[in-house]
Design an enzyme around this catalytic site. Sequence first.
Site, PDB file in Angstrom:
ATOM      1  CB  THR A   5       9.803  -3.083   3.521  1.00  0.00           C
ATOM      2  OG1 THR A   5      10.787  -3.750   4.290  1.00  0.00           O
ATOM      3  CG2 THR A   5      10.454  -1.967   2.729  1.00  0.00           C
ATOM      4  CD  GLU A  13       0.436  -7.871   5.462  1.00  0.00           C
ATOM      5  OE1 GLU A  13       0.433  -8.216   6.659  1.00  0.00           O
ATOM      6  OE2 GLU A  13       1.400  -8.046   4.702  1.00  0.00           O
ATOM      7  CB  THR A  50      10.514 -18.063   6.104  1.00  0.00           C
ATOM      8  OG1 THR A  50      10.198 -19.080   7.032  1.00  0.00           O
ATOM      9  CG2 THR A  50      10.287 -16.716   6.752  1.00  0.00           C
ATOM     10  CG  ASN A  63       0.899 -10.975   8.465  1.00  0.00           C
ATOM     11  OD1 ASN A  63       1.941 -10.790   7.851  1.00  0.00           O
ATOM     12  ND2 ASN A  63      -0.067 -10.082   8.541  1.00  0.00           N
ATOM     13  CB  THR A 123       5.385  -6.960  -1.243  1.00  0.00           C
ATOM     14  OG1 THR A 123       4.962  -6.051  -0.234  1.00  0.00           O
ATOM     15  CG2 THR A 123       6.809  -6.630  -1.659  1.00  0.00           C
ATOM     16  CE  LYS A 176       6.151  -2.949  -0.528  1.00  0.00           C
ATOM     17  NZ  LYS A 176       6.516  -3.673   0.771  1.00  0.00           N
TER      18      LYS A 176
END
Lengths: 400, 400
Positions: free
Chosen positions: A187, A273, A400, A395, A150, A176
């Site tokens: 995740t 990240e 969304t 982030n 992702t 991942k």
Amino acid sequence: MVEKMSGAVTYPKGYLAAGARAGLKESGNDLALVASECPAVAAGVFTTNIFQAAPVTVSKSRVPASSVRAVVANSGNANACTGEQGMLDALSMTSAVAQQLGVPADSVLVASTGVIGHAMPMDKINAGIVDAVRSLSVDGGASAARAIMTTDTFPKEAAIDVSIGGCMVRIGGMVKGSGMICPNVATMLAFITTDAAISPEMLQKCLSRSAEISFNGLTVDGDTSTNDSVFVLANGMAGNKRIESDGPELDAFQSALDEVSTSLAKQVAIDGEGATKMVEITVRGTESFEDARQIAKTIANSPLVKTAMFGNDPNWGRVLAAAGRAGVGFDPKSVKLFFGDIALLRHGEPVDFPQDAAHDLLTQPEVKVLLEVGAGSGTATVWTCDFSYDYIKINAEYHT
Amino acid sequence: MVEKMSGAVTYPKGYLAAGARAGLKESGNDLALVASECPAVAAGVFTTNIFQAAPVTVSKSRVPASSVRAVVANSGNANACTGEQGMLDALSMTSAVAQQLGVPADSVLVASTGVIGHAMPMDKINAGIVDAVRSLSVDGGASAARAIMTTDTFPKEAAIDVSIGGCMVRIGGMVKGSGMICPNVATMLAFITTDAAISPEMLQKCLSRSAEISFNGLTVDGDTSTNDSVFVLANGMAGNKRIESDGPELDAFQSALDEVSTSLAKQVAIDGEGATKMVEITVRGTESFEDARQIAKTIANSPLVKTAMFGNDPNWGRVLAAAGRAGVGFDPKSVKLFFGDIALLRHGEPVDFPQDAAHDLLTQPEVKVLLEVGAGSGTATVWTCDFSYDYIKINAEYHT
């Protein structure tokens, strides 16, 4: 020795894999399939989050198992908080794969990662599954490793050879996951394959132990997302005498599995990240593993420690303050702290240390922190990353 | 009603205060003194960190008390991890103040905030104390509130009037603290004064309760720095009948103290390092206050929630994922979530909501999040702030 290897999940005998494009992500492959040529023993460990995505519920009910044929995974949609329809969709993904492969529906496991709360676009998924099954090959491992990514910036794979009772056994894996590592992981999905012959019970036991010292060093129990899953398939094609109880064969397998899992976990930390460096934190001298892990995790989760790491500042005060609030008792006067091989504290008090050398050490891509808090035998290692401007960017700008 | 008031610690009768420059910070005043004209009852709550700074050890041993005369506080040096010499220095600060004021040494309390692990420059401190004692005045509250600031961008003060048994009682307070609020707070120091007459036992009980629902909503037990301290002095000069047991008088005092404490705590959240907004998170419907607080705290500590708040993104998935890993059991299907008065989830599943209105709501300086997880009577509120580029800047560029 463990190796970072492209295509690692098809390194053990008898595995095929593929990556395909279902069209859930804006670009690139987003559907991965790993299949065994013969029924495989399978085990899994899953998120402890109260909110469990539908694929977790489905896969969890199917392991440990003795005749799994495939694992299908998609990125781009987590199929989480999707109600009854989500369950139907997860089941439907396994039966679509099973139908294409001509195997029982419950011999397929499923995993998903991506946005939460959106219905799975099953037309796209089904078309992707048809493509993936068609593309299955022994050279498909690398493509599968890319299809599960992702926000990952590189595919993460590792493999190892291990001699078990004189027989060469292979283990390969891919993972991942690149959210900020702890306390709020995006995740993490890991898929491990081996050609070892081993019973479902022993495989589950080995995986649970490996996950505890590796992936849980990133995603400590309770810190898990709605979708976190780790799978291992063992198809027995190496031809070793089947491992069914404790003994040197189990120990050899466990040790090799630990190595693969730890390598994968560390790769996730490296790819945190916005990370500019990976930080390995070891705590020693507690009464138990759990106590050591609790302290290490509190340090690793501290935004003040993470930003100091980003700023290349040997800020032992922040490490100490985090350790002291971890909820584990120890004598402040017994504390020793090292960054790499540079001692910063002894007997709980600062020592003169070479500032320039400490700063240089922190500019390296991997930094080791060692905290000793007593004379106990408890020890634990966790992996995390620093906290940079890019973490905020990734982030805050993800919508969304 | 509670008011933000400049000079609030000298609002109650019989208090003097001053801010002075000792020269520990690069600029500005860094030594604060609050004194009562007569012996005051005193209470305190302190960090639960294993590493307790020397001033914490000294002050903790002196409360609850019935005849405290002053509290001295410095910014710029935390006097933490400073060994035996640190203890001698903290004691020396109290005796220097006592000598200047002509009161017993053990009637003075002490607090420090700033860098960890550096010896206190006692020459500077002693000169600052002489200046501060000389400058003590009923107008010195605002100067004291500035002298305790570190990375705070504004002084934080609040005051209230409350009628107790027909007698007008005043409570005033000041606080400093602007580290990232939870999970790794920079030091929070709060000083509250009142002219109420109350016994040491009742005052300690009231402060412990107020701190639990206010300051601990920022710095939950175990999440505290080496120096966190909250003090309250009550000198009885309002002339009310001394509160010595439960009853309506105690309730009135408690309620007023709660209001001052909560106002101060919220001001700390608003001034979180790099914060662009304050986020108030309320969790309802658990079995206990502790359970509700645990969930609220896990949401508040989530870097993914904090960055979504910075990005003005109504990302209910991150809130839910954090709630689900808080370690508190609840039925996912019973969950309701609101941002302001906009419902985002009912029965644990997303509902259609006005995206533009939700985005606009998140651009406000104060955002309220309400999560209902069941029908229990447990409820808790915590305050935090968002996570911005400036947070990283402040903490990565701050060097030891």
